[in-house]
Motif scaffolding. Structure first.
Motif, PDB file in Angstrom:
ATOM      1  N   LYS A  31       0.290  -4.156   1.342  1.00 30.15           N
ATOM      2  CA  LYS A  31       1.641  -3.651   1.051  1.00 30.15           C
ATOM      3  C   LYS A  31       2.426  -4.677   0.228  1.00 30.15           C
ATOM      4  O   LYS A  31       3.261  -4.309  -0.596  1.00 30.15           O
ATOM      5  N   SER A  32       2.137  -5.956   0.425  1.00 32.41           N
ATOM      6  CA  SER A  32       2.861  -7.021  -0.281  1.00 32.41           C
ATOM      7  C   SER A  32       2.448  -7.155  -1.742  1.00 32.41           C
ATOM      8  O   SER A  32       3.172  -7.758  -2.530  1.00 32.41           O
ATOM      9  N   LEU A  68      -3.035  -4.313   6.342  1.00 36.31           N
ATOM     10  CA  LEU A  68      -2.056  -3.363   5.797  1.00 36.31           C
ATOM     11  C   LEU A  68      -0.834  -4.094   5.243  1.00 36.31           C
ATOM     12  O   LEU A  68      -0.351  -3.773   4.150  1.00 36.31           O
ATOM     13  N   ARG A 105      -3.594   2.867   1.556  1.00 35.84           N
ATOM     14  CA  ARG A 105      -2.900   2.653   2.837  1.00 35.84           C
ATOM     15  C   ARG A 105      -3.248   3.744   3.837  1.00 35.84           C
ATOM     16  O   ARG A 105      -3.405   3.490   5.030  1.00 35.84           O
TER      17      ARG A 105
END
Length: 171
Positions: A128-129, A124, A28
């Protein structure tokens, strides 16, 4: 997830340059910082630099930005499919054909950079999921197996690779 935690069996050898160019970083973090690096470098350039091609058959900076956007969309789509256990061997894509048909040089750089920001924001959110289990899932694209997490690092490394080319050959 850190890039040095990747095993080279998680991606085709073709992608190794994109993994090594990013160094030892969190996924990230590198997706965020590389976005800002590209925008900061390009947004101040005059139009004549943005459409300059340093050799016959090479892309302009605008075309490179469009290529980065297109490739990120394709790689993110692959990550989504692999994370969902899709066993289909996905096709490759011809990057030169995409650039030739992109209209990149005719677009305002402001629009290209805004589109890149939006695509990266979506990337992103997608990564993130993903659960840790999803990041480790494998799929096949263009005859090569790769993991979802490797695709995230390839996205960032691909963009950094092209930013380095811009700095070395165009500026």
């Amino acid at each position: 997830m850190n890039s040095v935690q990747l095993d080279n069996s998680e991606y085709a050898p073709f992608y190794s340059n994109y993994i090594t160019v990013i160094g030892e970083v969190d996924l990230r973090s590198v997706l965020k910082t590389s976005l800002e690096d590209l925008i900061t470098t390009i947004k101040v350039l005059p139009e004549e630099k943005l459409t300059f091609k340093y050799a016959e058959g090479k892309w302009s900076i605008k075309e490179l930005v469009q290529h980065i956007i297109d490739a990120e969309r394709v790689l993110s789509y692959r990550a989504l499919r692999f994370s969902r256990n899709d066993a289909t061997d996905l096709p490759g894509f011809d990057e030169d054909w995409y650039v030739d048909n992109s209209n990149g040089d005719e677009r305002p750089i402001k629009d290209l950079l805004e589109e890149f920001k939006l695509v990266r924001k979506a990337t992103l959110a997608l990564f993130k999921s993903f659960s840790p289990e999803m990041l480790g899932k494998t799929g096949s694209a263009n005859g090569s197996d790769m993991t979802v997490r490797a695709l995230g690092f390839i996205i960032a490394g691909h963009q950094i690779h092209h930013l380095n080319i811009i700095k070395e050959r165009y500026l």
